[in-house]
Design an enzyme around this catalytic site. Sequence first.
Site, PDB file in Angstrom:
ATOM      1  N   GLN A   1     -46.432  36.123  19.173  1.00  0.00           N
ATOM      2  CA  GLN A   1     -47.611  35.688  19.934  1.00  0.00           C
ATOM      3  C   GLN A   1     -47.578  36.173  21.380  1.00  0.00           C
ATOM      4  O   GLN A   1     -48.592  36.093  22.078  1.00  0.00           O
ATOM      5  CB  GLN A   1     -47.720  34.157  19.926  1.00  0.00           C
ATOM      6  CG  GLN A   1     -48.120  33.571  18.588  1.00  0.00           C
ATOM      7  CD  GLN A   1     -49.561  33.882  18.192  1.00  0.00           C
ATOM      8  OE1 GLN A   1     -50.375  34.297  19.006  1.00  0.00           O
ATOM      9  NE2 GLN A   1     -49.864  33.681  16.925  1.00  0.00           N
TER      10      GLN A   1
ATOM     11  N   ASN B   1     -47.433  29.468  18.786  1.00  0.00           N
ATOM     12  CA  ASN B   1     -48.646  29.952  18.116  1.00  0.00           C
ATOM     13  C   ASN B   1     -49.739  28.898  18.004  1.00  0.00           C
ATOM     14  O   ASN B   1     -50.867  29.211  17.623  1.00  0.00           O
ATOM     15  CB  ASN B   1     -48.306  30.465  16.710  1.00  0.00           C
ATOM     16  CG  ASN B   1     -47.546  29.449  15.883  1.00  0.00           C
ATOM     17  OD1 ASN B   1     -46.482  28.990  16.269  1.00  0.00           O
ATOM     18  ND2 ASN B   1     -48.093  29.087  14.738  1.00  0.00           N
TER      19      ASN B   1
ATOM     20  N   CYS C   1     -50.271  30.010   9.105  1.00  0.00           N
ATOM     21  CA  CYS C   1     -49.060  30.465   8.413  1.00  0.00           C
ATOM     22  C   CYS C   1     -48.782  29.707   7.125  1.00  0.00           C
ATOM     23  O   CYS C   1     -47.783  29.966   6.474  1.00  0.00           O
ATOM     24  CB  CYS C   1     -47.848  30.335   9.338  1.00  0.00           C
ATOM     25  SG  CYS C   1     -47.474  28.629   9.797  1.00  0.00           S
TER      26      CYS C   1
ATOM     27  N   SER D   1     -45.291  41.601  15.668  1.00  0.00           N
ATOM     28  CA  SER D   1     -46.311  41.770  14.627  1.00  0.00           C
ATOM     29  C   SER D   1     -47.541  42.444  15.229  1.00  0.00           C
ATOM     30  O   SER D   1     -48.130  41.928  16.182  1.00  0.00           O
ATOM     31  CB  SER D   1     -46.687  40.414  14.028  1.00  0.00           C
ATOM     32  OG  SER D   1     -47.443  40.575  12.848  1.00  0.00           O
ATOM     33  N   ALA D   2     -47.945  43.579  14.671  1.00  0.00           N
ATOM     34  CA  ALA D   2     -49.005  44.404  15.268  1.00  0.00           C
ATOM     35  C   ALA D   2     -50.345  43.692  15.329  1.00  0.00           C
ATOM     36  O   ALA D   2     -51.103  43.862  16.292  1.00  0.00           O
ATOM     37  CB  ALA D   2     -49.151  45.708  14.488  1.00  0.00           C
TER      38      ALA D   2
ATOM     39  N   THR E   1     -39.949  53.515   2.012  1.00  0.00           N
ATOM     40  CA  THR E   1     -40.786  54.532   2.634  1.00  0.00           C
ATOM     41  C   THR E   1     -41.553  53.936   3.801  1.00  0.00           C
ATOM     42  O   THR E   1     -42.179  52.883   3.672  1.00  0.00           O
ATOM     43  CB  THR E   1     -41.780  55.113   1.604  1.00  0.00           C
ATOM     44  OG1 THR E   1     -41.039  55.669   0.517  1.00  0.00           O
ATOM     45  CG2 THR E   1     -42.658  56.190   2.230  1.00  0.00           C
TER      46      THR E   1
ATOM     47  N   ALA F   1     -43.914  40.143  11.491  1.00  0.00           N
ATOM     48  CA  ALA F   1     -42.960  39.239  12.131  1.00  0.00           C
ATOM     49  C   ALA F   1     -42.187  38.389  11.123  1.00  0.00           C
ATOM     50  O   ALA F   1     -41.011  38.087  11.343  1.00  0.00           O
ATOM     51  CB  ALA F   1     -43.677  38.339  13.131  1.00  0.00           C
ATOM     52  N   THR F   2     -42.818  37.990  10.025  1.00  0.00           N
ATOM     53  CA  THR F   2     -42.108  37.160   9.046  1.00  0.00           C
ATOM     54  C   THR F   2     -40.911  37.900   8.464  1.00  0.00           C
ATOM     55  O   THR F   2     -39.808  37.352   8.375  1.00  0.00           O
ATOM     56  CB  THR F   2     -43.064  36.706   7.927  1.00  0.00           C
ATOM     57  OG1 THR F   2     -44.068  35.854   8.492  1.00  0.00           O
ATOM     58  CG2 THR F   2     -42.314  35.946   6.838  1.00  0.00           C
TER      59      THR F   2
END
Length: 387
Positions: free
Chosen positions: A184, A156, A329, A204-205, A242, A75-76
């Site tokens: 979130q 968050n 964070c 974000s996974a 890649t 996400a960042t």
Amino acid sequence: MSPTQPIYLDYHATTPTDPRVARLMLHYMTEEFGNASSIDHEWGDRAETAIKQAAKEVADLIGASPKEIVWTSGATESINLAIQGSLARNLTKLHRIGLMPIEHKAVLDTCRALEKRGWAELVHLQVDSRGRIDLEHLEQDCAEGLSLLCVMAANNEIGNIYPIQKIGQIAQHYGIPFLCDGSQAVGKIPIQFEEWGITYLAISAHKFYGPKGVGALAVRRGYPLEPLMFGGGHQRGMRSGTLNVPGIVGLGEACRLRSLEMEVDEGAIASKRDLLQTLLLKKLPGLVVNGDSSSRLAGNFHISIPGIPNSAVIARVRSQLAISTGSACSSGVEAPSHVLQSLNLPPRIIEGAIRIGIGKFTTEEEIKEAASVLSDAISGIGKVLYS
């Protein structure tokens, strides 16, 4: 959870990777290890097919088109790509960016860096003491003109869920690109990227049982971005490099599983959160619940114990409970929460704030044990401080 390990209650910082996700990733690490950009043989073809399937799973979860998905490291990076990449398309004017003061640091620090360079003027949207956004004030700011609007889907720290559909409609009415930090929220609440008028959505996974180090940015068609890095022109020129095939496959599988299981899981998680709240309020009548209790993430429980420093609580329970004093964070830097400070809460509330995050792998037994450990620790500290 091993009996020697603390009970894990920091699901906002990161979630355990679902074993089903991990198994699929291992397959793409050890057997289907082709480079998705290798077009001269079947190994590359199969990797590319896996990437396309992952894009479909992500798009299905968030109500987007697979062609709108750009892969990132998380996400960042997604947020930086959206903010810097959108504004860099026109550096001949001063851009006005509307954002809440309680956004994630990835949004705040990126915008402040652009402000320092003289590229942007920041317009802070109004929030109340519970972190709820003032939609009337937001519309006034939009009417005065913004180059970009940034509003997170869910906070968050305090867990507030924001009315993204309404905000998207306002942004569309005034023709303003809208960045939503969904890190979130995705996989926990329904989100409709296309229907709600979101321009950029950061994902974000590792926030919903996928791997760390991989994410995505949904980019609405017609709003291309200038790249942050160059080399190869991958992903329609927006993000070269890649592709992390195992990570992307893991993100896709995590999205597929959330599409199937989110509604049931989040209902069960909310029940466990409510049980913890009931147990703690019974033993600690002075406890304060922060944020908007009527609209928050199922797994969020953000509390303050006025007069009891959160650092003292963490020191007492860290061998038994994994909880936090705020966002993960800031590279482990201990400082008062910018979220709580922006809400103008009293120092006693801020100093006693604790964030608890519950997830799908949290058991009811762990909730009961956590309530006992926390209440005993807080009561013990209170006796020492005020006896």
